[in-house]
Motif scaffolding. Structure first.
Motif, PDB file in Angstrom:
ATOM      1  N   GLU A 192       3.228   8.760   5.793  1.00 50.03           N
ATOM      2  CA  GLU A 192       3.088   7.564   6.618  1.00 50.03           C
ATOM      3  C   GLU A 192       1.649   7.380   7.074  1.00 50.03           C
ATOM      4  O   GLU A 192       1.070   6.294   6.970  1.00 50.03           O
ATOM      5  N   ARG A 193       1.036   8.462   7.565  1.00 49.04           N
ATOM      6  CA  ARG A 193      -0.341   8.359   8.051  1.00 49.04           C
ATOM      7  C   ARG A 193      -1.333   8.171   6.913  1.00 49.04           C
ATOM      8  O   ARG A 193      -2.331   7.482   7.078  1.00 49.04           O
ATOM      9  N   GLY A 229      -6.059   0.938   7.326  1.00 51.34           N
ATOM     10  CA  GLY A 229      -7.129   0.801   8.306  1.00 51.34           C
ATOM     11  C   GLY A 229      -8.505   0.832   7.674  1.00 51.34           C
ATOM     12  O   GLY A 229      -9.420   0.123   8.104  1.00 51.34           O
ATOM     13  N   ALA A 230      -8.675   1.650   6.628  1.00 50.19           N
ATOM     14  CA  ALA A 230      -9.972   1.784   5.976  1.00 50.19           C
ATOM     15  C   ALA A 230     -10.246   0.662   4.975  1.00 50.19           C
ATOM     16  O   ALA A 230     -11.352   0.134   4.911  1.00 50.19           O
ATOM     17  N   ALA A 231      -9.245   0.285   4.195  1.00 47.23           N
ATOM     18  CA  ALA A 231      -9.448  -0.693   3.118  1.00 47.23           C
ATOM     19  C   ALA A 231      -9.167  -2.131   3.532  1.00 47.23           C
ATOM     20  O   ALA A 231      -9.740  -3.059   2.959  1.00 47.23           O
ATOM     21  N   TYR A 232      -8.285  -2.322   4.505  1.00 43.14           N
ATOM     22  CA  TYR A 232      -7.885  -3.672   4.908  1.00 43.14           C
ATOM     23  C   TYR A 232      -7.926  -3.816   6.426  1.00 43.14           C
ATOM     24  O   TYR A 232      -6.905  -4.118   7.058  1.00 43.14           O
ATOM     25  N   PRO A 233      -9.078  -3.587   7.044  1.00 47.30           N
ATOM     26  CA  PRO A 233      -9.128  -3.679   8.509  1.00 47.30           C
ATOM     27  C   PRO A 233      -8.681  -5.061   8.974  1.00 47.30           C
ATOM     28  O   PRO A 233      -9.048  -6.075   8.381  1.00 47.30           O
ATOM     29  N   VAL A 264       0.862  -1.184   0.000  1.00 48.05           N
ATOM     30  CA  VAL A 264       0.000   0.000   0.000  1.00 48.05           C
ATOM     31  C   VAL A 264       0.898   1.234   0.000  1.00 48.05           C
ATOM     32  O   VAL A 264       1.849   1.301   0.781  1.00 48.05           O
ATOM     33  N   LEU A 265       0.576   2.181  -0.877  1.00 45.11           N
ATOM     34  CA  LEU A 265       1.373   3.400  -1.000  1.00 45.11           C
ATOM     35  C   LEU A 265       0.673   4.589  -0.351  1.00 45.11           C
ATOM     36  O   LEU A 265      -0.553   4.628  -0.281  1.00 45.11           O
ATOM     37  N   GLY A 266       1.473   5.544   0.076  1.00 47.29           N
ATOM     38  CA  GLY A 266       0.957   6.805   0.601  1.00 47.29           C
ATOM     39  C   GLY A 266       1.948   7.908   0.295  1.00 47.29           C
ATOM     40  O   GLY A 266       3.147   7.659   0.164  1.00 47.29           O
ATOM     41  N   SER A 267       1.445   9.121   0.166  1.00 48.35           N
ATOM     42  CA  SER A 267       2.308  10.281  -0.056  1.00 48.35           C
ATOM     43  C   SER A 267       1.776  11.450   0.747  1.00 48.35           C
ATOM     44  O   SER A 267       0.594  11.492   1.103  1.00 48.35           O
TER      45      SER A 267
END
Length: 162
Positions: free
Chosen positions: A75-76, A83-87, A58-61
């Protein structure tokens, strides 16, 4: 009064090619995540790639906002997406990198305190440490096992969950 000392263990890699292949892939993905950074105010792009124990990445920017407190670190963004897509998914490791056109980044950038606290919460929930790679493109890479090494006095209060 007692004077105490804290010591952390971490690994330092001088070159990307010294990493295991799975860590190279994760670092390359964090570099890829820089492409979705919205950072028109600072010009400082941050990308995060998180590997789940099932192998998904999973990526984030970072996402800035003209009202500075309203933005969010890479990071958040990635952690909250998990947390939302893969609880219930477990995090194995994550890589964080940065880029700016304003100057050469010569050392790995590290996570802010707010991000470390969120990372610690994920560790607490999954009852398993997260491995973190701070990846300086064309430079040193730091590898740390467990958020408590980065935030030794982490705020965890089990009584709040009951």
């Amino acid at each position: 009064m007692n004077k105490l000392n804290l010591t952390i263990n971490y690994e330092s890699y001088k070159d990307f090619n010294d990493l295991e292949e799975r860590d190279q892939i994760l670092c390359a993905k964090s570099e890829e995540a820089l492409g979705s950074s919205y950072s028109p105010y600072s010009g400082f792009k941050v990308g995060t790639a998180i590997r789940l124990t099932d192998g998904r990445i999973v990526l984030g920017s970072n996402q800035e906002n003209v009202a500075y407190p309203s933005g969010l670190c890479a990071e958040r963004v990635a952690l909250f997406a998990i947390g939302a897509a893969y609880p219930g998914a477990e995090i194995e490791s994550m890589a964080i990198t940065a880029y700016t056109g304003h100057f050469k980044i010569e050392k790995p950038i590290t996570s802010c305190g707010a991000c470390l606290q969120v990372m610690a919460e994920f560790e607490q929930r999954q009852k398993k440490e997260i491995e973190v790679l701070f990846y300086c493109m064309n430079g040193e890479i730091l590898k740390v096992k467990g958020i408590r090494s980065l935030l030794p006095f982490v705020f965890i209060e089990d009584r709040l969950s009951g």
